[in-house]
Design an enzyme around this catalytic site. Structure first.
Site, PDB file in Angstrom:
ATOM      1  CG  ASP A  58      -1.674   1.322   1.316  1.00  0.00           C
ATOM      2  OD1 ASP A  58      -2.582   1.534   0.476  1.00  0.00           O
ATOM      3  OD2 ASP A  58      -1.352   2.150   2.184  1.00  0.00           O
ATOM      4  CE1 TYR A  63       0.694   7.687   3.732  1.00  0.00           C
ATOM      5  CE2 TYR A  63       1.038   5.676   2.475  1.00  0.00           C
ATOM      6  CZ  TYR A  63       0.293   6.425   3.365  1.00  0.00           C
ATOM      7  OH  TYR A  63      -0.857   5.881   3.882  1.00  0.00           O
ATOM      8  CE  LYS A  89      -3.708   5.027   1.695  1.00  0.00           C
ATOM      9  NZ  LYS A  89      -2.370   4.423   1.441  1.00  0.00           N
TER      10      LYS A  89
END
Length: 341
Positions: A58, A63, A89
């Site tokens: 993931d 990030y 995402k």
């Protein structure tokens, strides 16, 4: 008792089967969360995960402000696309900036971008396409809408407004089109609270929720507020933050901040019970969350190869039934909480 590399097949309510491993890899830490990693350290961490049999990864543009996606892409570049499951995402656009404009407070040494919330149709499509380019893949299996919760947006009303923005401005329509066309196989949201998940069950047709830190040995509210409806509808749960950001793995933070007195007392009690039964607290934390039938996978965020191997070993740890019974008798976890057989 599940092993970290055990395959778990999830039947998405709105799609086909998706294969996970019981433990996946959460990539926030390789985005330099709170501490800068060299490229060699990041590569070694990811290689350790792959060599340990982990096949669910993931990530997110946020990030490291693209850093985690780029680093993960190096690992996956030489692996057959059907040999792993990948999620990323949407919900933020990464706008390029000069080095002196980059916020280094959360991700140390982050790439030179400024994140900007965008839940529109065009924003979702742009975020998705840019993620594909950064990771170097032609598809992802799961897209989550990222951080659509009160902790990020400054309150419950603001989070609800953002959720409605996702529908009013076409963001969910974009996601639904990607799922209908087969470009992605499942949709959901990745959040730090259970309430946005409950709202999404009312408003849309999600397949999976990535719930970080809200179902753990010391937080079990979703057991009665969210999970029953997820089970009824076949919506899967991925557990992020199974250690509550560190306190359940020997760290000194709780949900990315200081440890409140009541939490410290609960954890102290947990440690005593673990010592009595010769059980490690991280092992209990990981095995507990995976015992719930709604939970498909747990994704700790290791910062080193050593932490990867430790997490894998915790899954293999034998934990006696008496330990779980003692936790329930002491009121540490609810009496109806599923525990490992």
């Amino acid at each position: 008792m599940a092993k970290a590399s055990d395959t778990v097949t999830f039947s998405a309510p709105n799609g086909g089967d998706i294969k996970f491993t019981a433990m996946g890899f959460g990539s926030a830490c390789i985005g330099n969360y709170r501490r800068a990693l060299t490229e060699e350290e990041s590569d070694a961490t990811l290689e350790a995960a792959w060599d340990s049999g982990l096949r669910y990864f993931d990530t997110a543009p946020f990030y490291g402000f693209t850093l985690a996606e780029t680093r993960l892409g190096r690992l996956l570049a030489c692996r057959p696309r059907d040999s792993f499951t990948l999620s990323t995402k949407v919900g933020r656009i990464m706008d390029p900036c000069s080095p002196d404009e980059t916020d280094q407070s959360l991700y140390v040494g982050a790439a030179d971008f400024i994140p900007r919330f965008d839940y529109s149709y065009a924003g979702v499509m742009r975020s998705y396409e840019e993620s594909l380019a950064r990771i170097g893949v032609d598809r992802v299996d799961i897209l989550y809408v990222h951080d659509i919760d009160a902790l990020v947006h400054g309150g419950r009303d603001a989070a609800v407004a953002r959720t409605h923005q996702l529908f009013d401005e076409g963001g969910w329509r974009a996601l639904s089109e990607l799922r209908s066309s087969g470009d992605v196989r499942a949709l959901g949201i990745g959040v730090n609270e259970w309430q946005p998940c409950a709202l999404m069950l009312e408003l849309a047709d999600p397949d999976l929720f990535l719930l970080a830190g809200r179902y753990t040995l010391i937080e079990t509210e979703p057991l009665t507020t969210l999970f029953p409806e997820c089970e009824k509808r076949g919506v899967g749960i991925i557990i992020g933050g199974p250690y509550n950001s560190g306190i359940l793995a020997g760290g000194d933070t709780y949900n990315y901040g200081d440890v409140p007195a009541d939490i410290a007392e609960t954890v102290s009690h947990l440690r005593s019970l673990c010592h009595r039964h010769q059980v490690t607290l991280p092992g209990a934390a990981l095995q507990f969350v995976l015992a719930h039938p709604a939970v498909t996978s747990a994704i700790p965020g290791p910062m080193s190869a050593e932490e990867v191997l430790s997490n894998v070993s915790y899954m293999d740890e034998p934990i006696p039934a008496e330990f779980w019974a003692d936790l329930k008798d002491a009121g540490v976890i609810p009496g109806n909480a599923p525990v490992p057989a």
